[in-house]
Design a protein around this motif. Sequence first.
Motif, mmCIF file in Angstrom:
data_model
loop_
_atom_site.group_PDB
_atom_site.id
_atom_site.type_symbol
_atom_site.label_atom_id
_atom_site.label_comp_id
_atom_site.label_asym_id
_atom_site.label_seq_id
_atom_site.Cartn_x
_atom_site.Cartn_y
_atom_site.Cartn_z
ATOM 1 N N THR A 47 0.597 -0.742 0.087
ATOM 2 C CA THR A 47 -0.067 -0.210 0.386
ATOM 3 C C THR A 47 0.962 1.164 -0.356
ATOM 4 O O THR A 47 0.593 2.285 -0.376
ATOM 5 C CB THR A 47 -0.984 0.153 0.885
ATOM 6 N N TYR A 48 2.031 1.676 0.682
ATOM 7 C CA TYR A 48 2.885 2.831 1.500
ATOM 8 C C TYR A 48 3.458 2.713 -0.387
ATOM 9 O O TYR A 48 3.417 3.250 -0.513
ATOM 10 C CB TYR A 48 3.961 2.299 1.885
ATOM 11 N N ALA A 49 3.907 1.482 -1.472
ATOM 12 C CA ALA A 49 4.690 1.675 -2.558
ATOM 13 C C ALA A 49 3.770 2.154 -3.182
ATOM 14 O O ALA A 49 4.124 3.122 -4.109
ATOM 15 C CB ALA A 49 5.046 0.571 -3.079
ATOM 16 N N LYS A 50 2.117 1.807 -3.256
ATOM 17 C CA LYS A 50 1.155 2.249 -4.207
ATOM 18 C C LYS A 50 0.943 3.902 -3.821
ATOM 19 O O LYS A 50 0.815 4.451 -4.979
ATOM 20 C CB LYS A 50 -0.106 1.560 -4.067
ATOM 21 N N ILE A 51 1.061 3.518 -2.737
ATOM 22 C CA ILE A 51 0.586 5.561 -2.357
ATOM 23 C C ILE A 51 2.131 6.348 -2.716
ATOM 24 O O ILE A 51 1.753 7.306 -3.954
ATOM 25 C CB ILE A 51 0.569 5.866 -0.430
ATOM 26 N N GLU A 52 3.260 6.196 -3.021
ATOM 27 C CA GLU A 52 4.350 6.633 -2.812
ATOM 28 C C GLU A 52 4.604 7.173 -4.743
ATOM 29 O O GLU A 52 4.358 8.109 -4.800
ATOM 30 C CB GLU A 52 5.052 6.084 -3.022
ATOM 31 N N ALA A 53 3.978 5.736 -5.533
ATOM 32 C CA ALA A 53 4.050 5.460 -6.935
ATOM 33 C C ALA A 53 2.510 7.029 -7.172
ATOM 34 O O ALA A 53 2.910 7.632 -8.252
ATOM 35 C CB ALA A 53 3.133 4.351 -7.552
ATOM 36 N N GLU A 54 1.467 6.841 -6.802
ATOM 37 C CA GLU A 54 1.123 7.730 -6.945
ATOM 38 C C GLU A 54 1.171 8.787 -6.857
ATOM 39 O O GLU A 54 1.121 10.086 -7.569
ATOM 40 C CB GLU A 54 -0.738 7.995 -6.230
ATOM 41 N N ARG A 55 1.944 9.324 -6.132
ATOM 42 C CA ARG A 55 2.018 11.075 -5.804
ATOM 43 C C ARG A 55 3.219 10.956 -6.685
ATOM 44 O O ARG A 55 3.373 12.162 -6.752
ATOM 45 C CB ARG A 55 2.633 10.843 -3.724
ATOM 46 N N GLN A 56 4.094 10.541 -7.501
ATOM 47 C CA GLN A 56 5.299 10.673 -7.608
ATOM 48 C C GLN A 56 5.116 10.880 -10.552
ATOM 49 O O GLN A 56 5.692 11.073 -10.293
ATOM 50 C CB GLN A 56 6.493 10.566 -7.769
ATOM 51 N N LYS A 57 3.665 10.029 -9.789
ATOM 52 C CA LYS A 57 3.439 10.323 -11.264
ATOM 53 C C LYS A 57 3.497 11.314 -11.850
ATOM 54 O O LYS A 57 2.956 12.355 -11.321
ATOM 55 C CB LYS A 57 1.924 8.501 -11.203
ATOM 56 N N TYR A 58 3.352 11.096 -13.244
ATOM 57 C CA TYR A 58 3.417 12.149 -14.064
ATOM 58 C C TYR A 58 2.349 12.399 -14.488
ATOM 59 O O TYR A 58 1.097 11.162 -14.654
ATOM 60 C CB TYR A 58 4.231 11.685 -15.740
ATOM 61 N N THR A 59 1.908 13.387 -14.766
ATOM 62 C CA THR A 59 0.305 13.134 -14.980
ATOM 63 C C THR A 59 -0.544 14.938 -16.050
ATOM 64 O O THR A 59 -1.735 15.076 -16.725
ATOM 65 C CB THR A 59 0.358 15.274 -13.719
ATOM 66 N N THR A 60 0.351 14.928 -16.571
ATOM 67 C CA THR A 60 0.357 15.817 -17.585
ATOM 68 C C THR A 60 1.589 15.562 -18.969
ATOM 69 O O THR A 60 2.834 15.450 -18.926
ATOM 70 C CB THR A 60 0.467 17.340 -17.775
ATOM 71 N N VAL A 61 1.373 15.836 -20.370
ATOM 72 C CA VAL A 61 2.642 16.045 -21.474
ATOM 73 C C VAL A 61 2.509 17.793 -22.027
ATOM 74 O O VAL A 61 0.931 18.040 -22.235
ATOM 75 C CB VAL A 61 2.244 15.308 -22.591
ATOM 76 N N ILE A 62 3.757 17.997 -21.883
ATOM 77 C CA ILE A 62 3.676 19.342 -22.421
ATOM 78 C C ILE A 62 4.820 19.166 -23.151
ATOM 79 O O ILE A 62 6.302 18.868 -23.124
ATOM 80 C CB ILE A 62 4.072 20.657 -21.345
ATOM 81 N N ASN A 63 4.649 19.836 -24.858
ATOM 82 C CA ASN A 63 5.903 20.009 -25.761
ATOM 83 C C ASN A 63 6.746 18.811 -25.501
ATOM 84 O O ASN A 63 8.172 18.098 -26.138
ATOM 85 C CB ASN A 63 7.104 20.863 -25.470
#
Length: 166
Positions: A47-63
């Motif tokens: 669960t902690y690993a999932k929380i960290e992965a969600e916190r650090q994931k990429y959220t948008t594409v710019i250029n």
Amino acid sequence: MKKILQIIAVLVMVAGMFTGCHSNEQNYREAYEKAIERRKTGIGAETYAKIEAERQKYTTVINGDSVRLVYVNANVAIDSTDAASPYNVVVATFTQRINAKSYRDRLREECGLKGSYVLYGGSDKQYFVIAQGCDNKEEAAAFLRDIDKRVCLKILEPLPWILRKI
């Protein structure tokens, strides 16, 4: 003879006081690791690993670059009357003001980033150290792309990201 033994006993006690418990890097590291473990208490490693992965994931594409763009309600916190830019490149987060100020000062002095500042806010009331403020997300993404060339300090965030000030 009795006086000499008393003097020796006092000297031994004084020497013991000077060589006793001293704070060092190892003590601080152990305390930090214990604090991290306490934060994980009550949730499993998965669960902690999932929380960290969600916190650090990429959220948008710019250029063509995938970046983490997070909308946060934050205000300038330390030594500044200037308004913060709408898009901010975050290189460190702290819960204590003094640590954020110190890191900001090092960015200014050692890396020449005179425009760095600190924002305070968010749901967990953090101090965000901003390496560069930008007027648009494309500018911020360009700074983020070349961050290794611009920031000479160790970046304390696992992945630097863009904070969109709301």
